[in-house]
Design a protein around this motif. Structure first.
Motif, PDB file in Angstrom:
ATOM      1  N   SER A  42       0.813  -1.217   0.000  1.00  0.00           N
ATOM      2  CA  SER A  42       0.000   0.000   0.000  1.00  0.00           C
ATOM      3  C   SER A  42       0.846   1.266   0.000  1.00  0.00           C
ATOM      4  O   SER A  42       1.949   1.300   0.544  1.00  0.00           O
ATOM      5  N   ALA A  64      -3.798   3.556  -1.676  1.00  0.00           N
ATOM      6  CA  ALA A  64      -3.899   2.668  -2.832  1.00  0.00           C
ATOM      7  C   ALA A  64      -3.159   1.385  -2.483  1.00  0.00           C
ATOM      8  O   ALA A  64      -2.034   1.437  -1.987  1.00  0.00           O
ATOM      9  N   THR A  65      -3.796   0.269  -2.713  1.00  0.00           N
ATOM     10  CA  THR A  65      -3.195  -1.029  -2.428  1.00  0.00           C
ATOM     11  C   THR A  65      -3.088  -1.821  -3.728  1.00  0.00           C
ATOM     12  O   THR A  65      -4.085  -2.022  -4.425  1.00  0.00           O
ATOM     13  N   VAL A  67      -2.903  -4.901  -6.055  1.00  0.00           N
ATOM     14  CA  VAL A  67      -3.371  -6.286  -6.102  1.00  0.00           C
ATOM     15  C   VAL A  67      -2.704  -6.900  -7.328  1.00  0.00           C
ATOM     16  O   VAL A  67      -3.178  -6.730  -8.463  1.00  0.00           O
ATOM     17  N   GLN A  70      -4.607  -9.108  -9.934  1.00  0.00           N
ATOM     18  CA  GLN A  70      -5.556  -8.404 -10.800  1.00  0.00           C
ATOM     19  C   GLN A  70      -4.893  -7.265 -11.573  1.00  0.00           C
ATOM     20  O   GLN A  70      -5.516  -6.674 -12.444  1.00  0.00           O
ATOM     21  N   TRP A  73      -4.695  -1.163  -8.720  1.00  0.00           N
ATOM     22  CA  TRP A  73      -4.583  -0.511  -7.418  1.00  0.00           C
ATOM     23  C   TRP A  73      -5.999  -0.316  -6.887  1.00  0.00           C
ATOM     24  O   TRP A  73      -6.827   0.300  -7.555  1.00  0.00           O
ATOM     25  N   LYS A  74      -6.285  -0.831  -5.709  1.00  0.00           N
ATOM     26  CA  LYS A  74      -7.563  -0.570  -5.048  1.00  0.00           C
ATOM     27  C   LYS A  74      -7.435   0.761  -4.319  1.00  0.00           C
ATOM     28  O   LYS A  74      -6.442   1.009  -3.633  1.00  0.00           O
ATOM     29  N   TYR A  76      -8.801   3.682  -1.653  1.00  0.00           N
ATOM     30  CA  TYR A  76      -9.536   3.862  -0.402  1.00  0.00           C
ATOM     31  C   TYR A  76      -9.421   5.310   0.060  1.00  0.00           C
ATOM     32  O   TYR A  76      -8.476   6.007  -0.278  1.00  0.00           O
ATOM     33  N   ARG A  86     -13.727   1.856   0.593  1.00  0.00           N
ATOM     34  CA  ARG A  86     -13.484   1.837  -0.848  1.00  0.00           C
ATOM     35  C   ARG A  86     -13.995   3.142  -1.442  1.00  0.00           C
ATOM     36  O   ARG A  86     -15.044   3.650  -1.057  1.00  0.00           O
ATOM     37  N   GLU A  91     -13.225   2.372  -7.712  1.00  0.00           N
ATOM     38  CA  GLU A  91     -12.697   1.434  -6.722  1.00  0.00           C
ATOM     39  C   GLU A  91     -11.313   0.917  -7.070  1.00  0.00           C
ATOM     40  O   GLU A  91     -10.557   0.542  -6.181  1.00  0.00           O
ATOM     41  N   THR A  92     -10.984   0.882  -8.352  1.00  0.00           N
ATOM     42  CA  THR A  92      -9.652   0.457  -8.777  1.00  0.00           C
ATOM     43  C   THR A  92      -9.160   1.370  -9.890  1.00  0.00           C
ATOM     44  O   THR A  92      -9.958   1.969 -10.628  1.00  0.00           O
TER      45      THR A  92
END
Length: 113
Positions: A42, A64-65, A67, A70, A73-74, A76, A86, A91-92
């Motif tokens: 993150s 931002a995390t 993943v 996938q 970046w998720k 938040y 979120r 969301e991404t």
């Protein structure tokens, strides 16, 4: 799994100039400033503020995390309840640059108020 050194270096290259542009004037930075930290997967954007009693607090406001599976970046944001939520409008995002741009534009007033 933590980000690689190359990924971390890229994040610094993208976020450091962005926050430099957004930082308060130099004479105020001992009272309030902006920074970011990388923790595991993150990236967290924070506001550092000196309180009247001299204590310093850091308030995270965007995260931002990464993943890896996938390749996104998720995104938040931290609400008044001090929990990460979120960011529903997006969301991404595919890149750290897209995260930077999203936080910069802040169309819903979640990051900068």
């Amino acid at each position: 799994m933590a980000l690689t050194e190359i990924e971390e270096h890229h994040i610094v290259q993208v976020l450091a100039p962005f926050l430099q542009r957004r930082r308060p004037p130099a004479h105020l930075r001992s009272e309030v400033d902006l920074l970011f930290v990388i923790q595991g997967q993150s990236v967290i954007l924070l506001e550092r503020r000196r309180l009247m009693d001299g204590d310093v607090i850091e308030r995270p406001f965007a995260k931002a995390t990464w993943v890896k599976s996938q390749r996104v970046w998720k995104v938040y944001w931290q609400r008044a309840d001090l929990q990460w939520h979120r960011y529903d409008p997006a969301e991404t995002v595919p890149t750290i640059e897209a995260f930077r741009d999203l936080v910069d534009s802040d169309p819903y007033g979640c990051f900068w108020g």
